[in-house]
Enzyme design. Structure first.
Site: not given
Length: 355
Positions: A9, A12, A130, A214, A225, A229, A326
Site C-alpha cells: 500500500g 497518503g 484497525k 468521508e 470507527d 478502537k 492526519g
C-alpha cells in the site's frame, strides 16, 4: 545494520512515512542509530517495484505525484516490476513490511492475510489498519511470537498520539481499571460546531469540506470507527478477547441542535465516548454519546482533537490528548513502531552486506 522495508500500500500515509524516512534520515541515525532502506512498494492501484539494493525515495514520490504510479520508476539492472502484495512479502528481501493498504474494517482484509503471510515468512509488520488488531489480535500476536517477529500498530487508535505505547511504558506497573476517551475527531468536530449553532447536517457538511469526514460518513457518525478502537484497547491493553460486535455501539446521528442547547443550559456537553472497563474477570466496552459536566477533563476537548483517560490504581487518572488523524501524524505513528522495532528486534538481524 540497515532495516530493509517493503510498503504494501502506498497511499497518503505510506507516502508520508517514506517522506519522513528520507527527510529525517540523518537525525534518525544520529539519535537512534536507525538506518532504513526502502526496497519495495506494492500497491493495487499504483503498481509495484522492487530492488534488493534499495529504491530512491525522492524518485518514488515524484513518480507517484506525476504519474500516479510507481510502475514508471526508471528501469535499472536488478529492478523487478509487477509483483502483487503476496509476492512482494514472500520474495523481497525486506525485514519489515509496512502494511497500509485500503482494508475493509468489517473483515480486516486484506490486511489480516498480509500480516499472516509476513509473519510466516519471518518478516515483521507495522500497520495503521484497525481491522487486524480489532478482529484478530490474539491469533496474530501468537503467530508473530511463534516466528519471533515484531508487530506494531501504534497508529490504530490515536494516530501519532501514543495511546497504546503509554500504558505499557510510562504507566507500567499500574492496574488499569477503566479506559475512556474521545477517539473520533470527525464526530468531536461536529459536536463542537453544533455547540456553535450549526445543525447536524451543516456540521457534517463542514467536516466533509475540511476533509475530516468521508463522502460516506457512516463509520464515523454511527460510532463504528470508535467501536473498533475500543476493541483494540480491550484486546491489547486489557488483554481480554472482546469481539468488536459485542461492544454496544450508538453514534451521534440522533443528537439534535435542541439536545446540544439543553445540555449547554445545564452546563454540560455531549461527547461520543468509548469506555472499556474491567468488571471482575471480564472486560466490557461501550460506545455512545454521553453528557459530561463542563468540568470533566474530556468535556474541554473540542474540534477534531482526540483524548484518552486511563484510570490507574497507583497513578490515578492520566489523560493523553492529541491529533487522532492526519497523514503526517499517521505516518509518524509508523515511524514510532519502526524505532521500537530497531531497539528490540533489529539488532538480531544481520544482512550479508553488513557482515
Amino acid at each position: 545494520m540497515t532495516i530493509k522495508i517493503a510498503f504494501i500500500g502506498f497511499g497518503g500515509v505510506g507516502q508520508a512515512l517514506a517522506e519522513l524516512l528520507y527527510t529525517r534520515k540523518e537525525d534518525l541515525f544520529r539519535l537512534y542509530g536507525l538506518n532504513t532502506q526502502v526496497v519495495a512498494v506494492s500497491d493495487v492501484m499504483k503498481g509495484s517495484v522492487y530492488h534488493p539494493e534499495g529504491l530512491d525515495i525522492p524518485t518514488l514520490l515524484q513518480e507517484v505525484k506525476q504519474t500516479g504510479s510507481v510502475s514508471s520508476y526508471p528501469d535499472q539492472p536488478g529492478l523487478v516490476k509487477g509483483w502483487d502484495s503476496m509476492e512482494t512479502i514472500e520474495q523481497s528481501n525486506a525485514d519489515m513490511i509496512v502494511e497500509v493498504t485500503f482494508t475493509d474494517v468489517e473483515t480486516g482484509q486484506p490486511a489480516i492475510d498480509h500480516c499472516k503471510r509476513a509473519f510466516r515468512n519471518k518478516k515483521s509488520v507495522v500497520t495503521t489498519n484497525k481491522g487486524p488488531v480489532a478482529l484478530a489480535y490474539h491469533p496474530l500476536a501468537e503467530l508473530a511470537k511463534e516466528n519471533d517477529v515484531y508487530w506494531g500498530f501504534e497508529g490504530t487508535v490515536m494516530s501519532g498520539t501514543p495511546a497504546l505505547r503509554m500504558p505499557y511504558t510510562s504507566l507500567a506497573g499500574n492496574e488499569i481499571s477503566e479506559i475512556k476517551g474521545i477517539l473520533n475527531g470527525t464526530t468531536n468536530f461536529m459536536l463542537t460546531e453544533m455547540e456553535k449553532g450549526s445543525t447536524y447536517q451543516d456540521a457534517l457538511a463542514k467536516a466533509q469540506s475540511l476533509g475530516y469526514a468521508e463522502a460516506d460518513p457512516t463509520s464515523d457518525v454511527e460510532g463504528y470507527d470508535v467501536r473498533y478502537k475500543a476493541a483494540i484497547l480491550a484486546n491489547y491493553v486489557m488483554g481480554y478477547p472482546l469481539p468488536s460486535n459485542e461492544i454496544t455501539c450508538k453514534g451521534i446521528t440522533e443528537l439534535t441542535q435542541a439536545d446540544i442547547k439543553e445540555a449547554s443550559t445545564s452546563n454540560k456537553r455531549w461527547k461520543l465516548l468509548a469506555r472499556v472497563k474491567k468488571e471482575g474477570d471480564r472486560v466490557t466496552a461501550s460506545v455512545q454519546p454521553e453528557l459530561l459536566d463542563s468540568d470533566d477533563p474530556l468535556a474541554s476537548i473540542t474540534g477534531p482533537t482526540n483524548a484518552i483517560v486511563y484510570d490507574c490504581d497507583m497513578a490515578g487518572e492520566i489523560m493523553l490528548t492529541g491529533a487522532g488523524a492526519g497523514l503526517t501524524e499517521t505516518g509518524y505513528s509508523l515511524l514510532i513502531d519502526i524505532i521500537d522495532y530497531h531497539r528490540t528486534k533489529a539488532p538480531l538481524i544481520v544482512h550479508e552486506e553488513d557482515a
